[in-house]
Scaffold this active site. Structure first.
Site, PDB file in Angstrom:
ATOM      1  N   ASP A  35      48.990  41.326  49.783  1.00 19.98           N
ATOM      2  CA  ASP A  35      49.674  40.103  49.332  1.00 19.98           C
ATOM      3  C   ASP A  35      49.216  38.935  50.205  1.00 19.98           C
ATOM      4  O   ASP A  35      49.430  38.943  51.419  1.00 19.98           O
ATOM      5  CB  ASP A  35      51.190  40.317  49.442  1.00 19.98           C
ATOM      6  CG  ASP A  35      51.978  39.126  48.906  1.00 19.98           C
ATOM      7  OD1 ASP A  35      51.366  38.055  48.676  1.00 19.98           O
ATOM      8  OD2 ASP A  35      53.195  39.279  48.729  1.00 19.98           O
ATOM      9  N   TYR A 124      47.380  21.963  42.906  1.00 23.27           N
ATOM     10  CA  TYR A 124      46.432  23.080  42.782  1.00 23.27           C
ATOM     11  C   TYR A 124      45.059  22.661  43.302  1.00 23.27           C
ATOM     12  O   TYR A 124      44.465  23.352  44.144  1.00 23.27           O
ATOM     13  CB  TYR A 124      46.349  23.519  41.312  1.00 23.27           C
ATOM     14  CG  TYR A 124      45.222  24.481  41.017  1.00 23.27           C
ATOM     15  CD1 TYR A 124      45.279  25.810  41.423  1.00 23.27           C
ATOM     16  CD2 TYR A 124      44.084  24.054  40.316  1.00 23.27           C
ATOM     17  CE1 TYR A 124      44.227  26.683  41.151  1.00 23.27           C
ATOM     18  CE2 TYR A 124      43.042  24.924  40.035  1.00 23.27           C
ATOM     19  CZ  TYR A 124      43.117  26.238  40.451  1.00 23.27           C
ATOM     20  OH  TYR A 124      42.074  27.105  40.180  1.00 23.27           O
ATOM     21  N   TRP A 149      37.421  26.420  33.635  1.00 23.66           N
ATOM     22  CA  TRP A 149      37.884  26.856  32.314  1.00 23.66           C
ATOM     23  C   TRP A 149      37.603  28.354  32.088  1.00 23.66           C
ATOM     24  O   TRP A 149      36.924  28.740  31.133  1.00 23.66           O
ATOM     25  CB  TRP A 149      37.229  26.012  31.218  1.00 23.66           C
ATOM     26  CG  TRP A 149      37.540  24.550  31.268  1.00 23.66           C
ATOM     27  CD1 TRP A 149      37.998  23.818  32.325  1.00 23.66           C
ATOM     28  CD2 TRP A 149      37.374  23.614  30.191  1.00 23.66           C
ATOM     29  NE1 TRP A 149      38.141  22.507  31.962  1.00 23.66           N
ATOM     30  CE2 TRP A 149      37.770  22.348  30.665  1.00 23.66           C
ATOM     31  CE3 TRP A 149      36.927  23.729  28.878  1.00 23.66           C
ATOM     32  CZ2 TRP A 149      37.738  21.196  29.873  1.00 23.66           C
ATOM     33  CZ3 TRP A 149      36.889  22.585  28.085  1.00 23.66           C
ATOM     34  CH2 TRP A 149      37.297  21.334  28.571  1.00 23.66           C
TER      35      TRP A 149
HETATM   36  N1  LIG Z   1      41.450  30.297  35.511  1.00 23.57           N
HETATM   37  C1  LIG Z   1      40.705  29.201  35.499  1.00 23.57           C
HETATM   38  O1  LIG Z   1      40.576  28.495  34.485  1.00 23.57           O
HETATM   39  C2  LIG Z   1      39.952  28.791  36.748  1.00 23.57           C
HETATM   40  C3  LIG Z   1      39.229  27.591  36.729  1.00 23.57           C
HETATM   41  C4  LIG Z   1      38.525  27.222  37.877  1.00 23.57           C
HETATM   42  C5  LIG Z   1      38.548  28.029  39.004  1.00 23.57           C
HETATM   43  N2  LIG Z   1      39.272  29.167  38.992  1.00 23.57           N
HETATM   44  C6  LIG Z   1      39.308  29.980  40.226  1.00 23.57           C
HETATM   45  O2  LIG Z   1      38.710  31.239  39.941  1.00 23.57           O
HETATM   46  C7  LIG Z   1      39.343  32.262  40.721  1.00 23.57           C
HETATM   47  C8  LIG Z   1      39.778  33.398  39.827  1.00 23.57           C
HETATM   48  O3  LIG Z   1      40.677  32.880  38.857  1.00 23.57           O
HETATM   49  P1  LIG Z   1      41.244  33.778  37.664  1.00 23.57           P
HETATM   50  O4  LIG Z   1      41.089  32.992  36.420  1.00 23.57           O
HETATM   51  O5  LIG Z   1      40.682  35.154  37.735  1.00 23.57           O
HETATM   52  O6  LIG Z   1      42.768  33.770  38.074  1.00 23.57           O
HETATM   53  P2  LIG Z   1      43.937  34.722  37.581  1.00 23.57           P
HETATM   54  O7  LIG Z   1      43.541  35.473  36.354  1.00 23.57           O
HETATM   55  O8  LIG Z   1      45.159  33.877  37.564  1.00 23.57           O
HETATM   56  O9  LIG Z   1      44.028  35.786  38.751  1.00 23.57           O
HETATM   57  C9  LIG Z   1      44.479  35.437  40.009  1.00 23.57           C
HETATM   58  C10 LIG Z   1      44.882  36.721  40.696  1.00 23.57           C
HETATM   59  O10 LIG Z   1      45.384  36.348  41.979  1.00 23.57           O
HETATM   60  C11 LIG Z   1      46.464  37.207  42.226  1.00 23.57           C
HETATM   61  N3  LIG Z   1      47.397  36.629  43.184  1.00 23.57           N
HETATM   62  C12 LIG Z   1      48.193  35.549  43.051  1.00 23.57           C
HETATM   63  N4  LIG Z   1      48.975  35.407  44.133  1.00 23.57           N
HETATM   64  C13 LIG Z   1      48.648  36.435  44.955  1.00 23.57           C
HETATM   65  C14 LIG Z   1      49.098  36.826  46.233  1.00 23.57           C
HETATM   66  N5  LIG Z   1      50.082  36.186  46.873  1.00 23.57           N
HETATM   67  N6  LIG Z   1      48.545  37.920  46.795  1.00 23.57           N
HETATM   68  C15 LIG Z   1      47.572  38.609  46.157  1.00 23.57           C
HETATM   69  N7  LIG Z   1      47.117  38.289  44.951  1.00 23.57           N
HETATM   70  C16 LIG Z   1      47.653  37.206  44.360  1.00 23.57           C
HETATM   71  C17 LIG Z   1      47.156  37.392  40.910  1.00 23.57           C
HETATM   72  O11 LIG Z   1      47.940  38.545  41.009  1.00 23.57           O
HETATM   73  P3  LIG Z   1      49.073  38.933  39.933  1.00 23.57           P
HETATM   74  O12 LIG Z   1      48.276  39.536  38.811  1.00 23.57           O
HETATM   75  O13 LIG Z   1      49.927  39.907  40.659  1.00 23.57           O
HETATM   76  O14 LIG Z   1      49.757  37.652  39.582  1.00 23.57           O
HETATM   77  C18 LIG Z   1      45.984  37.497  39.968  1.00 23.57           C
HETATM   78  O15 LIG Z   1      45.586  38.834  39.786  1.00 23.57           O
HETATM   79  C19 LIG Z   1      40.471  31.564  41.478  1.00 23.57           C
HETATM   80  O16 LIG Z   1      40.028  31.234  42.769  1.00 23.57           O
HETATM   81  C20 LIG Z   1      40.722  30.304  40.683  1.00 23.57           C
HETATM   82  O17 LIG Z   1      41.252  29.261  41.491  1.00 23.57           O
HETATM   83  C21 LIG Z   1      39.966  29.585  37.891  1.00 23.57           C
END
Ligand SMILES: NC(=O)c1ccc[n+]([C@@H]2O[C@H](COP(=O)([O-])OP(=O)(O)OC[C@H]3O[C@@H](n4cnc5c(N)ncnc54)[C@H](OP(=O)(O)O)[C@@H]3O)[C@@H](O)[C@H]2O)c1
Length: 296
Positions: A35, A124, A149
């Site tokens: 976590d 964010y 995205w």
């Molecule tokens: N999604 C987008 O559109 C987007 C765009 C630009 C950049 N990014 C970046 O790309 C990366 C991956 O994003 P993603 O889309 O794969 O995000 P995501 O699907 O929201 O996954 C984020 C993961 O982080 C975990 N998490 C959140 N809080 C946590 C904590 N306290 N301890 C451990 N794990 C935790 C979540 O766990 P739970 O499943 O338990 O909630 C989830 O599995 C991130 O760095 C994000 O900022 C994303």
């Protein structure tokens, strides 16, 4: 090579588990095992596993909710990243981390490069930028990929949300003045794998570590993105909503988002020799491989 993957159940984390399955030993930790809001636990995991590569795919990604929970967003996106970076700086491991187009204010006329000035407009975006800065300040060996995205077949993302509500409505309004590149979690994972291999094989040097923009080619608006995948649904004979383009000003949200989210990925292409196909290619591939009950 021992790889510790944090955030293993997110969109990118899930895609990484698939891409990295043949790349040495991967220890995949979800929030339950590591976590990021628990520094003691996180430090314990890092000390016990002693990874040669740490991939941090965990993040607080609820952009609007972060406006109401800035401390939690900061704890996960900046403080935990600082802890990981400090640890990696001491052990000499490599840190792979992801950041976002939301570090920019979107006022540039053209795609952003890695050297463009940042100016986040949301909690964010600010906390993600603070995470980047913590990595830089630690002096650790790191690859930081800014992407935009992100979507995947399973994730809670724009494609899956819009396709679901397009079944339930006849008309939808979608913003058409925010421009960016929809980027699949699979593409991000595949490029990450390639970059780690290049570092591991010493095809690139430490000089090539640092910040990269990593997005699919081309760009569109959220409206154009939705038109594209709902068009595929219509071609498949499904009855889905008609969509109307609207400006951001007609769709108020808690967090401000950049109008221009376009990122220039030239650096990653030339250093790692990766192909970044047009954004439509992975969207079409994903929809084509979904089972009928997932298709709509
Ligand atoms: N999604 C987008 O559109 C987007 C765009 C630009 C950049 N990014 C970046 O790309 C990366 C991956 O994003 P993603 O889309 O794969 O995000 P995501 O699907 O929201 O996954 C984020 C993961 O982080 C975990 N998490 C959140 N809080 C946590 C904590 N306290 N301890 C451990 N794990 C935790 C979540 O766990 P739970 O499943 O338990 O909630 C989830 O599995 C991130 O760095 C994000 O900022 C994303």
């Amino acid at each position: 090579m021992s790889i510790l993957l944090l955030g293993a159940n997110g969109q990118v984390g899930t895609a990484l588990r698939a891409s990295l399955s043949s790349s040495g030993s991967v220890i995949a930790c979800s929030r339950a095992e590591a976590d990021l809001e628990d520094p003691l636990e996180l430090r314990g995991v890092l000390d016990t596993i002693k990874p040669s590569v740490v991939i941090n795919a965990a993040a607080y990604t609820a952009v609007d909710q972060a406006e109401d929970e800035p401390e939690r967003a900061r704890s996960i996106n900046a403080d935990a990243v600082d802890l990981i970076a400090q640890h990696v700086a001491k052990t000499g491991a490599i840190l792979v981390h992801y950041s976002t187009d939301y570090v920019f204010d979107g006022t540039k006329d053209g795609p952003y490069t890695e050297s463009d000035a940042t100016n986040p407009m949301s909690v964010y975006g600010q906390t993600k930028l603070d995470g980047e800065r913590a990595i830089q300040a630690s002096g650790c060996r790191a690859l930081v990929f800014r992407t935009s995205w992100v979507y995947s077949a399973q994730g809670n993302n724009f494609i899956n949300t819009i396709r679901r509500i397009a079944r339930e409505h006849e008309q939808l309004s979608i913003v058409n003045d925010q421009i960016g590149a929809p980027t699949s979690a699979t593409l991000i994972a595949d490029v990450t794998k390639r970059a780690i291999e290049c570092v591991n094989n010493e095809t690139v040097t430490d000089h090539d570590l640092g910040l990269y923009h990593l997005v699919a080619s081309g760009s569109t608006s959220w409206f154009g993105f939705a038109e594209h995948f709902l068009g595929k649904d219509r071609e498949a004979g499904h009855n889905v909503a008609e969509i109307n383009p609207i400006p951001t000003s007609a769709y108020p949200s808690k967090a401000h988002r950049p109008l221009n989210s376009r990122l220039d990925s030239s650096r990653i292409r030339s250093v790692f020799g990766v192909e970044l196909p047009d954004w439509t290619r992975h969207v079409d591939a994903m929809i084509a491989t979904m089972r009928p009950q997932e298709t709509l």
